[in-house]
Design a protein around this motif. Structure first.
Motif, short mmCIF file in Angstrom:
data_model
loop_
_atom_site.label_atom_id
_atom_site.label_comp_id
_atom_site.label_asym_id
_atom_site.label_seq_id
_atom_site.Cartn_x
_atom_site.Cartn_y
_atom_site.Cartn_z
N UNK A 163 0.82 -1.21 0.00
CA UNK A 163 0.00 0.00 0.00
C UNK A 163 0.85 1.27 0.00
N UNK A 164 0.28 2.34 -0.51
CA UNK A 164 0.95 3.64 -0.53
C UNK A 164 -0.05 4.72 -0.13
N UNK A 165 0.43 5.79 0.53
CA UNK A 165 1.79 6.05 0.98
C UNK A 165 2.29 4.95 1.92
N UNK A 166 3.61 4.77 1.94
CA UNK A 166 4.19 3.68 2.72
C UNK A 166 5.44 4.16 3.44
N UNK A 167 5.33 4.51 4.74
CA UNK A 167 6.49 5.00 5.49
C UNK A 167 7.66 4.04 5.48
N UNK A 168 7.39 2.73 5.55
CA UNK A 168 8.47 1.74 5.58
C UNK A 168 9.32 1.82 4.32
#
Length: 274
Positions: A163-168
């Protein structure tokens, strides 16, 4: 059916049963209060020196990572998948840490599941005495190490699966279009930058729970840095010094001039877009 196949079958059943019992114990421990110190979580971006730091802390009296320097065979992948899918840890995960804390007896549990950086708020809520050591390593050193470990760079190559946005992964609403059009090496820069920002954000929000340790400082003066860290953790800095591999500081020499330019370009994008 041969005797060998039969023995193998029953060994497999036994292993699955043992795992099921372990998971059941984890669920049961979720409901047990944790009044002890810890756990102490070593977190940060992959290839930043979390293994080396865990090795050092394993030589400090009163600390114990249970798996003796190895990542958890049952939970490292589970925690990582929760992080990359932007999902919270479950009762199973919380119970797992409470169970391990009970298994190290009077020691304090240390854990080197570095993606727990993205679960820190939840873990602090579950463990009021938890502390996080965020290790930071110089960008080019991390990127060089990532290049040598395909499974680490695979996150950037397979980014559309998540998924996005994706901090990781380092994607935001503002940089997603650019992220999609850069190379894997540059996506690794986005990931490094996102982890650095998260660690410093945690330090600002939870100053009594979070300690930032720089890998280069650790390599230059291990005694001083370990003493300062132990003071923060509230344990005696009584440890056996671990030999440092100085070759780890020269990895970035393997980068080509073109790669160095791509790294500079990517970090400028991160700083200007985010």
């Amino acid at each position: 059916m041969s005797k060998r196949i039969i023995i193998g079958f029953f060994k497999s059943i036994g292993a699955q049963f043992k795992k099921a019992v372990f998971y059941l114990n984890c669920y049961q421990y979720y409901y047990k209060e944790n009044s002890n110190e810890g756990p102490f979580f070593i977190v940060g971006v992959g290839r930043s020196g979390t293994h080396f730091l865990c090795k050092i802390l394993n030589h400090v009296n009163g600390l114990n990572d249970y798996y003796e320097g190895k990542e958890s065979p049952l939970f490292f992948g589970k925690v990582t998948r929760k992080a990359v899918h932007n999902k919270r840890l479950t009762r199973l995960h919380i119970g797992y840490y409470r169970l391990l804390q009970s298994k190290v007896n009077d020691d304090i549990l240390i854990d080197q599941t570095h993606p727990n950086l993205w679960h820190a708020e939840q873990l602090i809520s579950a463990f009021p005495h938890a502390k996080f050591i965020v290790i930071e390593r110089e960008l080019e050193q991390v990127i060089t190490s990532m290049k040598k470990h395909k499974y680490v760079s695979q996150w950037g190559e397979d980014f559309n699966k998540y998924p996005h946005p994706n901090p990781f992964l380092g994607t935001t609403k503002n940089n997603l279009e650019i992220y999609q059009n850069v190379c894997t090496l540059q996506r690794n820069v986005f990931k490094w930058y996102s982890h650095i920002l998260k660690g410093r954000q945690l330090k600002n929000c939870y100053p009594h729970h979070v300690y930032i340790l720089k890998y280069d400082d650790l390599s230059k003066n291990m005694d001083l840095e370990v003493t300062n860290l132990c003071n923060f953790l509230g344990v005696k800095s009584d440890y056996t010094e671990v030999e440092f591999n100085k070759d780890a500081l020269t990895k970035k020499r393997n980068l080509t001039p073109e790669e160095k330019n791509m790294i500079k370009e990517a970090i400028n994008m991160c700083m200007n877009i985010n």
